[in-house]
Design an enzyme around this catalytic site. Structure first.
Site, PDB file in Angstrom:
ATOM      1  N   ASP A  17      20.260  -2.656  -3.539  1.00  0.00           N
ATOM      2  CA  ASP A  17      20.392  -1.296  -4.162  1.00  0.00           C
ATOM      3  C   ASP A  17      19.639  -0.339  -3.155  1.00  0.00           C
ATOM      4  OD1 ASP A  17      21.546   0.847  -5.532  1.00  0.00           O
ATOM      5  OD2 ASP A  17      20.021   0.951  -7.146  1.00  0.00           O
ATOM      6  N   LYS A  58      18.748   2.618  -0.739  1.00  0.00           N
ATOM      7  CA  LYS A  58      19.061   3.787  -0.785  1.00  0.00           C
ATOM      8  C   LYS A  58      17.962   4.976  -0.479  1.00  0.00           C
ATOM      9  CE  LYS A  58      19.496   4.358  -5.730  1.00  0.00           C
ATOM     10  NZ  LYS A  58      20.426   4.645  -6.891  1.00  0.00           N
ATOM     11  N   ASN A  83      15.395   5.004  -2.985  1.00  0.00           N
ATOM     12  CA  ASN A  83      14.416   3.815  -3.186  1.00  0.00           C
ATOM     13  C   ASN A  83      13.505   3.618  -2.047  1.00  0.00           C
ATOM     14  OD1 ASN A  83      15.662   3.264  -5.856  1.00  0.00           O
ATOM     15  ND2 ASN A  83      17.057   1.872  -4.980  1.00  0.00           N
TER      16      ASN A  83
END
Length: 166
Positions: A78, A80, A83
């Site tokens: 995840d 991105k 993050n």
């Protein structure tokens, strides 16, 4: 549990440090390093299009952290802009966070890709042709992030799933 397990194994300058993890009343409590400089997404929106040298400085740190993870058989899944946090407001030092859906990618053991953020997913995952979780998922997300940093917008814009996919 998954995030705590992943972070306990990772010790890299550009990955958020986990100091302590424990369970209290059926909740997992994580005590982590403080990164108060804001999200990379906010920086991209603020600058519109980053200076290439600044973008490179950030991107190299992200790549270093992901290489470290991949060499240990772990994929983020995840990755991105949201993050990636800045250590503080003044520096360009980043910390990668949110390993909540991190997966295993070793020769004998592979997770399936069943979650993540649509705008950062590679075409083979979106089409359903390859659901094996591997480093390529993070590498594709790196490309999306670099594009967003340099051009100030996402490469595959859209408000709905169908718009993003097409």
């Amino acid at each position: 549990y998954r995030e705590a397990d992943a972070l306990q194994k990772l010790h890299h300058n550009n990955i958020i440090n986990l100091y302590k993890a424990f369970v209290q009343r059926k909740e997992v409590i994580l005590i982590m390093e403080y990164a108060g400089g804001g999200e990379l997404k906010d920086k991209v929106e603020e600058l519109k299009d980053m200076d290439e040298i600044y973008a490179r400085t950030i991107f190299q740190q992200i790549c270093s952290a992901m290489s470290y993870c991949h060499n240990r058989g772990l994929i983020h899944r995840d990755l991105k802009l949201e993050n990636v946090l800045f250590k503080d407001k003044e520096s360009a030092i980043i910390k990668i966070v949110d390993f909540g859906i991190a997966g295993v990618c070793k020769a004998q053991q592979k997770d399936k890709t069943d979650s993540g953020t649509l705008s950062y997913m590679p075409p083979e995952v979106l089409s359903g042709l390859n659901l094996d979780a591997g480093p390529a998922i993070d590498v594709w997300a790196l490309g999306v992030m670099l594009y967003a940093m340099v051009y100030g917008k996402m490469p595959f814009p859209g408000e709905t799933e169908d718009e993003i996919i097409s």
